[in-house]
Design a protein around this motif. Structure first.
Motif, mmCIF file in Angstrom:
data_model
loop_
_atom_site.group_PDB
_atom_site.id
_atom_site.type_symbol
_atom_site.label_atom_id
_atom_site.label_comp_id
_atom_site.label_asym_id
_atom_site.label_seq_id
_atom_site.Cartn_x
_atom_site.Cartn_y
_atom_site.Cartn_z
ATOM 1 N N THR A 164 0.830 -1.204 0.000
ATOM 2 C CA THR A 164 0.000 0.000 0.000
ATOM 3 C C THR A 164 0.864 1.254 0.000
ATOM 4 N N MET A 165 1.876 1.276 0.870
ATOM 5 C CA MET A 165 2.716 2.467 0.969
ATOM 6 C C MET A 165 3.464 2.699 -0.347
ATOM 7 N N LEU A 166 4.082 1.621 -0.871
ATOM 8 C CA LEU A 166 4.829 1.766 -2.125
ATOM 9 C C LEU A 166 3.887 2.161 -3.256
ATOM 10 N N GLY A 167 2.712 1.565 -3.251
ATOM 11 C CA GLY A 167 1.729 1.844 -4.299
ATOM 12 C C GLY A 167 1.358 3.327 -4.297
ATOM 13 N N LEU A 168 1.132 3.853 -3.102
ATOM 14 C CA LEU A 168 0.739 5.263 -3.000
ATOM 15 C C LEU A 168 1.869 6.172 -3.463
ATOM 16 N N ALA A 169 3.106 5.806 -3.027
ATOM 17 C CA ALA A 169 4.250 6.624 -3.420
ATOM 18 C C ALA A 169 4.405 6.603 -4.942
ATOM 19 N N ALA A 170 4.249 5.406 -5.528
ATOM 20 C CA ALA A 170 4.393 5.273 -6.984
ATOM 21 C C ALA A 170 3.329 6.095 -7.695
ATOM 22 N N LEU A 171 2.124 6.032 -7.151
ATOM 23 C CA LEU A 171 1.005 6.765 -7.760
ATOM 24 C C LEU A 171 1.313 8.265 -7.822
ATOM 25 N N ILE A 172 1.812 8.789 -6.715
ATOM 26 C CA ILE A 172 2.120 10.219 -6.682
ATOM 27 C C ILE A 172 3.271 10.536 -7.636
ATOM 28 N N HIS A 173 4.290 9.642 -7.607
ATOM 29 C CA HIS A 173 5.482 9.905 -8.412
ATOM 30 C C HIS A 173 5.161 9.923 -9.902
ATOM 31 N N PHE A 174 4.392 8.918 -10.344
ATOM 32 C CA PHE A 174 4.183 8.791 -11.787
ATOM 33 C C PHE A 174 3.073 9.656 -12.350
ATOM 34 N N THR A 175 2.220 10.170 -11.492
ATOM 35 C CA THR A 175 1.139 10.979 -12.054
ATOM 36 C C THR A 175 1.403 12.470 -11.922
#
Ligand code: HEC
Ligand code: HEC
Length: 298
Positions: free
Chosen positions: A16-27
């Protein structure tokens, strides 16, 4: 917690944490070096167009901050088998709350415990506590207003199977009560049941077949008076109801009184009032007894 569930929780947490970080980073959209652009998303709402500019930096940073906050949270609080540096547990919080509750209410309960049950109705605070206890524990059987229903006594009148003094009511609540009316059908036979039923109807002032009631009287005196009294007014030691006041615990809904009484004589009755000593504790029962006393007629 087993190591499987511990791992399960941590893996979910990590994803969940990595997913959220990735979401912010890539969008996120990097700011155009020239600043404000004229580029639009292509959406148009009622002629208003949406520009495609990046989010302000401080806004983006808020997202990152929430992720760091979550990480910090899991350092301080437990997750899986990790106890958290604060050592917080839900069990501990419950105990703390109970201690605080006891400190706050213990004093109030103690003050009321030293008063006679009959006097509690003069104390609005006791009545408020009593009403809440009543609604939570008693209304289910005796009704919200205490008026009872088939098999469950009305607590608002002045008719008591087990006694209506403050101490009687308190004893009823603490220990519970078991009414035992034996089945008499076999002993009396059906003509006997019919005759005694008629006599009981007469005791409570109904118009009856007097010849039949006359035949019932000696049967009543021989088999019923020991518990319900010669005059029919009952016995509060046995929980044998008063049969003369025309208040009935067992009048079957939709059936005539005569049929209901005959049914009681034939089959017997065994009403069960549960005991509350262990569940509520004596101090609460004391206040509740005061509430019940207060809701009844005198
Ligand atoms: C051993 C004692 C005992 C004897 C004997 C006995 N009763 Fe009862 N009777 C009770 C008790 C106790 C109850 C209440 C039962 C309950 O609470 O569930 C009761 C309930 C009743 C009721 C129901 C009252 C109501 O409010 O609905 C009637 C009517 C009644 N008895 C009539 C009789 C008659 C008539 C006889 C004789 C044929 C008789 N009883 C014999 C103890 C007795
Ligand atoms: C599961 C249903 C049930 C619940 C819950 C219950 N009662 Fe009862 N109660 C009964 C029954 C049934 C009787 C009648 C027992 C008998 O037949 O004598 C009774 C009898 C009584 C009596 C005696 C009435 C009399 O005529 O002497 C009092 C007082 C009473 N209940 C108060 C309470 C209070 C206060 C509570 C809440 C703590 C409560 N009850 C909860 C079923 C219940």
């Amino acid at each position: 917690m087993s190591s499987f569930w511990n791992a399960y929780i941590w893996v979910l947490f990590g994803i969940t944490m990595l997913g959220l970080a990735a979401l912010i980073h890539f969008t996120r959209k990097m700011p155009d070096p020239e600043g404000f652009t004229e580029e639009t998303t292509g959406h148009s709402f009622d002629g208003i167009e949406e520009y495609n500019n990046p989010m302000p930096k401080w806004w983006l940073n808020l997202f990152w901050l929430t992720i760091f906050f979550a990480l910090g949270y899991f350092i301080f609080y437990p997750l899986g088998n990790w106890p958290g540096v604060l050592g917080w547990t839900s069990q501990g919080q419950l105990t703390d709350d109970q201690v605080a509750h006891q400190r706050r209410y213990g004093e109030i309960y103690e003050r009321f415990a030293s008063m006679p049950v009959e006097e509690l109705m003069d104390h609005p605070q006791a009545m408020r506590i009593g009403q809440r206890l009543y609604e939570d524990n008693c209304a289910l059987c005796h009704g919200q207003a205490g008026t009872g229903s088939y098999g469950f006594p009305n607590l608002t009148n002045n008719d008591w199977s087990w006694g209506g003094s403050g101490d009687d009511i308190k004893t009823t609540l603490l220990n519970g009560r078991q009414g035992q009316m034996p089945a008499m059908g076999a002993a009396l036979g059906s003509p006997g049941v019919r005759a005694v039923t008629e006599y009981v109807m007469q005791l409570s002032g109904h118009s009856v077949d007097t010849a039949l009631a006359e035949r019932g009287e000696p049967l009543y005196n021989a088999t019923c008076a020991a518990c319900h009294g010669q005059d029919g007014t009952g016995n509060q030691m046995l929980g044998a109801p008063n049969l003369t006041n025309d208040i009935w615990l067992y009048q079957i809904p939709g059936e005539s009184l005569r049929a209901s009484i005959a049914h009681t004589l034939n089959e017997g009755r065994a009403g069960n009032m549960p005991a509350w000593r262990d569940f509520l504790g004596e101090e609460r029962v004391h206040i509740l007894a005061g509430y019940v006393y207060g809701m009844s007629e005198r």
